[in-house]
Design an enzyme around this catalytic site. Structure first.
Site, PDB file in Angstrom:
ATOM      1  N   GLY A  81       0.813  -1.216   0.000  1.00 49.11           N
ATOM      2  CA  GLY A  81       0.000   0.000   0.000  1.00 49.11           C
ATOM      3  C   GLY A  81       0.845   1.264   0.000  1.00 49.11           C
ATOM      4  O   GLY A  81       1.984   1.265   0.477  1.00 49.11           O
ATOM      5  N   ARG A 145       1.052  -5.804  -4.871  1.00 49.09           N
ATOM      6  CA  ARG A 145       1.109  -6.679  -3.697  1.00 49.09           C
ATOM      7  C   ARG A 145       1.597  -8.103  -4.053  1.00 49.09           C
ATOM      8  O   ARG A 145       1.391  -9.036  -3.292  1.00 49.09           O
ATOM      9  CB  ARG A 145      -0.264  -6.743  -3.022  1.00 49.09           C
ATOM     10  CG  ARG A 145      -0.681  -5.437  -2.321  1.00 49.09           C
ATOM     11  CD  ARG A 145      -1.808  -5.657  -1.332  1.00 49.09           C
ATOM     12  NE  ARG A 145      -2.240  -4.414  -0.707  1.00 49.09           N
ATOM     13  CZ  ARG A 145      -1.647  -3.858   0.350  1.00 49.09           C
ATOM     14  NH1 ARG A 145      -0.617  -4.442   0.903  1.00 49.09           N
ATOM     15  NH2 ARG A 145      -2.113  -2.722   0.845  1.00 49.09           N
ATOM     16  N   ASP A 176       5.671  -8.058   5.171  1.00 49.73           N
ATOM     17  CA  ASP A 176       5.609  -9.147   4.188  1.00 49.73           C
ATOM     18  C   ASP A 176       6.604  -8.924   3.056  1.00 49.73           C
ATOM     19  O   ASP A 176       7.307  -9.852   2.648  1.00 49.73           O
ATOM     20  CB  ASP A 176       4.203  -9.223   3.578  1.00 49.73           C
ATOM     21  CG  ASP A 176       3.275 -10.070   4.427  1.00 49.73           C
ATOM     22  OD1 ASP A 176       3.775 -10.716   5.368  1.00 49.73           O
ATOM     23  OD2 ASP A 176       2.057 -10.063   4.160  1.00 49.73           O
ATOM     24  N   LYS A 202       8.520   0.410   5.150  1.00 51.01           N
ATOM     25  CA  LYS A 202       7.377   1.240   4.749  1.00 51.01           C
ATOM     26  C   LYS A 202       6.072   0.681   5.296  1.00 51.01           C
ATOM     27  O   LYS A 202       5.901  -0.524   5.309  1.00 51.01           O
ATOM     28  CB  LYS A 202       7.306   1.249   3.218  1.00 51.01           C
ATOM     29  CG  LYS A 202       6.103   1.902   2.634  1.00 51.01           C
ATOM     30  CD  LYS A 202       5.339   0.999   1.643  1.00 51.01           C
ATOM     31  CE  LYS A 202       4.608  -0.155   2.300  1.00 51.01           C
ATOM     32  NZ  LYS A 202       3.621  -0.844   1.485  1.00 51.01           N
ATOM     33  N   THR A 203       5.191   1.436   5.797  1.00 51.83           N
ATOM     34  CA  THR A 203       3.762   1.154   5.969  1.00 51.83           C
ATOM     35  C   THR A 203       3.168   2.207   6.895  1.00 51.83           C
ATOM     36  O   THR A 203       3.737   2.505   7.958  1.00 51.83           O
ATOM     37  CB  THR A 203       3.424  -0.260   6.522  1.00 51.83           C
ATOM     38  OG1 THR A 203       2.004  -0.320   6.733  1.00 51.83           O
ATOM     39  CG2 THR A 203       4.117  -0.634   7.820  1.00 51.83           C
ATOM     40  N   ASP A 205       0.731   1.728   8.580  1.00 49.02           N
ATOM     41  CA  ASP A 205       0.193   1.012   9.747  1.00 49.02           C
ATOM     42  C   ASP A 205       1.119   1.081  10.963  1.00 49.02           C
ATOM     43  O   ASP A 205       0.686   0.840  12.085  1.00 49.02           O
ATOM     44  CB  ASP A 205      -0.061  -0.466   9.410  1.00 49.02           C
ATOM     45  CG  ASP A 205      -1.200  -0.636   8.424  1.00 49.02           C
ATOM     46  OD1 ASP A 205      -1.731   0.390   7.961  1.00 49.02           O
ATOM     47  OD2 ASP A 205      -1.554  -1.787   8.112  1.00 49.02           O
TER      48      ASP A 205
HETATM   49  P1  FBP Z   1       0.760  -1.915   3.666  1.00 49.01           P
HETATM   50  O1  FBP Z   1       0.866  -2.774   4.889  1.00 49.01           O
HETATM   51  O2  FBP Z   1       1.019  -2.618   2.409  1.00 49.01           O
HETATM   52  O3  FBP Z   1       1.615  -0.694   3.810  1.00 49.01           O
HETATM   53  O4  FBP Z   1      -0.719  -1.370   3.541  1.00 49.01           O
HETATM   54  C1  FBP Z   1      -1.418  -0.939   4.652  1.00 49.01           C
HETATM   55  C2  FBP Z   1      -2.827  -0.518   4.331  1.00 49.01           C
HETATM   56  O5  FBP Z   1      -2.893   0.859   4.062  1.00 49.01           O
HETATM   57  C3  FBP Z   1      -3.762  -0.896   5.477  1.00 49.01           C
HETATM   58  O6  FBP Z   1      -3.831   0.112   6.427  1.00 49.01           O
HETATM   59  C4  FBP Z   1      -5.057  -1.173   4.782  1.00 49.01           C
HETATM   60  O7  FBP Z   1      -5.820  -2.126   5.476  1.00 49.01           O
HETATM   61  C5  FBP Z   1      -4.612  -1.721   3.479  1.00 49.01           C
HETATM   62  O8  FBP Z   1      -3.341  -1.195   3.207  1.00 49.01           O
HETATM   63  C6  FBP Z   1      -5.559  -1.416   2.345  1.00 49.01           C
HETATM   64  O9  FBP Z   1      -4.974  -1.842   1.158  1.00 49.01           O
HETATM   65  P2  FBP Z   1      -5.755  -1.912  -0.200  1.00 49.01           P
HETATM   66  O10 FBP Z   1      -6.129  -0.516  -0.586  1.00 49.01           O
HETATM   67  O11 FBP Z   1      -4.782  -2.546  -1.131  1.00 49.01           O
HETATM   68  O12 FBP Z   1      -6.968  -2.753   0.049  1.00 49.01           O
END
Ligand code: FBP
Length: 554
Positions: A81, A145, A176, A202-203, A205
């Protein structure tokens, strides 16, 4: 292409670099410490990563770096993300690489890991890079992803590396994706492929952190963006005094974003998934907790307030987690087999079918949910038939169930207030914001530092920048072996080596701060209004890190 005034101004912002990354790159040396071990399952991990396990922690300091001026070709891959600052990681790698040797090349894998498998690259030139410095988003090269795990994909990547004379890969991703970086590094070593792999954390979260990785990038900007919006809503609630606002915040699993936003805005109630799980709270107990705060404020004549709900809450409630797990299995099984459930159109018929296929306890939790949520559970499923938890509108679920509880309490004469509720979900609003100065500086440093780790010949490491609670002048740089952060976890019924996700620690200072103040915040309206992220002005307004980082590191 036309550009906004802020866009133009941000292109020329010069991110601040820590002392170790200033000056000539040939004078940035990497020192290695003692051998490391993984956080758990040491034997198993050592046998799964025989060529990269146990590598020492690295630190960057003054010295001779003979590899820094070599002509290299590196590839950057954005994975997962969006998170504010990704473009600055690329800028940091680019500037380090070109400073070392102007003839070196940086390629961007188009659309994430898939671009690497398919050999689809964009050459990053000065002009191209300059159009993305200090901007949010991942649109420079795109993200994805996909994982590079299957033997045929690993072979394809090796062929792509050879065909393009690529010396190394920078993986910009979460837990991941960086687990995948460790797999790649090990595969290359095992197959005598010279290319090395360095990751950057990165994230939004915030759940990729540990002793060496103080925060994942993007968390700072995303939380500040949501906190601006929450603060505005708090002020509206306090002005109009007629609505309850229930706000769900992104964070697929861990509740770090929700906790940080609570520290920044002091809403009336904040649910933390990890606490709900630790207390083994039932859905009914969670709903009564929210209704209790609503009723208490109503007694004071305050029929308004703000509640924060983490995206991952639903799975942290043990009975709902169990329902989702069994439901996913039952529906996925049906989808692959007779598709009996898939052919039913009425909710009533679907519930009857599930009544026969679920355990009685799970079936009764399902029956207790509002009809809209039941429908969402059945409709929003991924291609394998699994329930997509992140799409469940928990904020609406809580509103509906709190309404029911208050109605009951009103009929018993225990509640005389008025509950008019509005739901919100903040997620995508923050993932591509212009990176805050913190994220702009941090990401640029992570990228530049990744280049230094490459030039010293390291592989299977995460770029690490520390002391980030202090001004940039005091930040330090190094690298942490990815295997050191790994353990085995059950995935699809099998043990899998993965970087351990950092959940909210209930004995940690950020949560303890919330716990200490939450009763006051519930009854008194002591909201804070952080306002919009400021990019230009005094450091105490523009360069502050998150409250989480300040509490955790001071
Ligand atoms: P990452 O862990 O890949 O950084 O993504 C986090 C996130 O933003 C979460 O907070 C959210 O649940 C998810 O991605 C949503 O992803 P998508 O838009 O691909 O459904």
């Amino acid at each position: 292409m036309s550009q906004s005034a802020l866009q133009k101004a941000r292109y020329t912002y010069r991110p601040k670099l820590p002392p170790a990354l200033r000056g000539e790159v040939s004078a940035m040396a990497v020192a290695l410490g003692a051998a490391t071990t993984s956080i758990a399952n040491q034997k198993e991990l050592q046998s799964l990563f025989p060529n990269t396990y146990g590598a020492p922690v690295a630190s960057v300091g003054q010295g001779k770096n003979l590899g820094a001026t070599k002509k290299l070709t590196l590839v950057v891959v954005l994975s997962g993300g969006q998170a504010p600052g990704g473009h600055n990681v690329i800028a940091g790698v680019f500037d380090g690489l070109k400073k070392g040797n102007p003839a070196s090349r940086l390629l961007g894998a188009q659309g994430g890991p898939k671009g690497l498998i398919d050999g689809k690259f964009t050459e990053i030139t000065d002009e191209f890079m300059n159009g993305f410095r200090n901007t949010g988003g991942f649109d420079m090269i795109g993200s994805g992803r996909d994982k590079i795990e299957k033997p045929e994909d690993l072979e394809k990547v090796v062929a792509v590396l050879n065909a393009n004379s690529i010396d190394g890969i920078v993986v910009i991703g979460g837990d991941d994706s960086n687990t995948n970086a460790a797999v790649l590094a090990e595969y290359f070593r095992a197959h005598k492929v010279a290319a090395s792999v360095i990751g950057c954390p990165k994230t939004i979260d915030g759940d990729l952190k540990n002793e060496h990785i103080e925060t994942s990038f993007g968390f700072d900007t995303a939380c500040k963006t949501y906190s601006e919006l929450i603060g505005n809503i708090c002020r509206d609630a306090n002005s109009a005094k007629k609505y309850w606002h229930l706000i769900k915040l992104m964070g697929r699993s861990a509740s770090h974003i929700t906790l940080e936003c609570a520290l920044q805005t002091q809403p009336n109630l904040t649910l933390i998934g990890e606490e709900v799980a630790a207390n083994k709270s039932t859905l009914d107990q969670v709903i009564k907790q929210v209704a209790g705060v609503v009723a208490k404020r109503a007694e004071q004549g305050h029929n308004f307030g703000v509640v924060l709900i983490p995206e991952g809450l639903i799975e942290f409630i043990p009975e709902v987690g169990a329902l989702i797990a069994e439901l996913s299995d039952a529906l996925a099984h049906d989808q692959e087999g007779s598709n009996e459930f898939g052919k039913l159109s009425s909710l009533e018929a679907q519930l009857t079918w599930l009544g026969k296929h679920l355990k009685p306890a799970n079936s009764s939790v399902l029956q207790s949910l509002p009809a809209d949520i039941q429908r969402q559970l059945f409709l929003d499923r991924d291609s394998h038939g699994n329930v997509q938890v992140s799409l469940i509108e928990t904020e609406k679920l809580v509103i509906e169930m709190v309404k029911r509880t208050l109605k009951l309490w009103a009929s018993e004469g225990k509640y005389l207030g008025k509950f008019s509720a509005i739901s919100h979900f903040f997620g995508y609003e923050g993932r591509c914001a212009f990176p805050s100065n913190f994220d702009a500086d941090y990401c640029y440093s992570l990228g530049f530092n990744a280049f230094v780790l490459f030039s010293a010949g390291l592989t299977g490491y995460l770029s690490s920048v520390k002391s980030t609670q202090k001004p940039v002048d005091q930040w330090t740089c190094g690298g942490v072996p990815i295997t050191m952060m790994m353990n085995l976890e059950q995935r699809h019924g099998k043990p899998k080596p993965v970087i351990r996700k950092a959940l909210v620690e209930l004995d940690g200072k950020p949560f303890q701060f919330l716990k200490k103040h939450r009763e006051d915040w519930a009854t008194e309206s002591t909201y804070l209004f952080p306002g919009a992220i400021q990019y230009y002005g005094p450091p105490e307004v523009c360069d502050q890190p998150t409250k989480t980082l300040l509490l955790e590191r001071n």
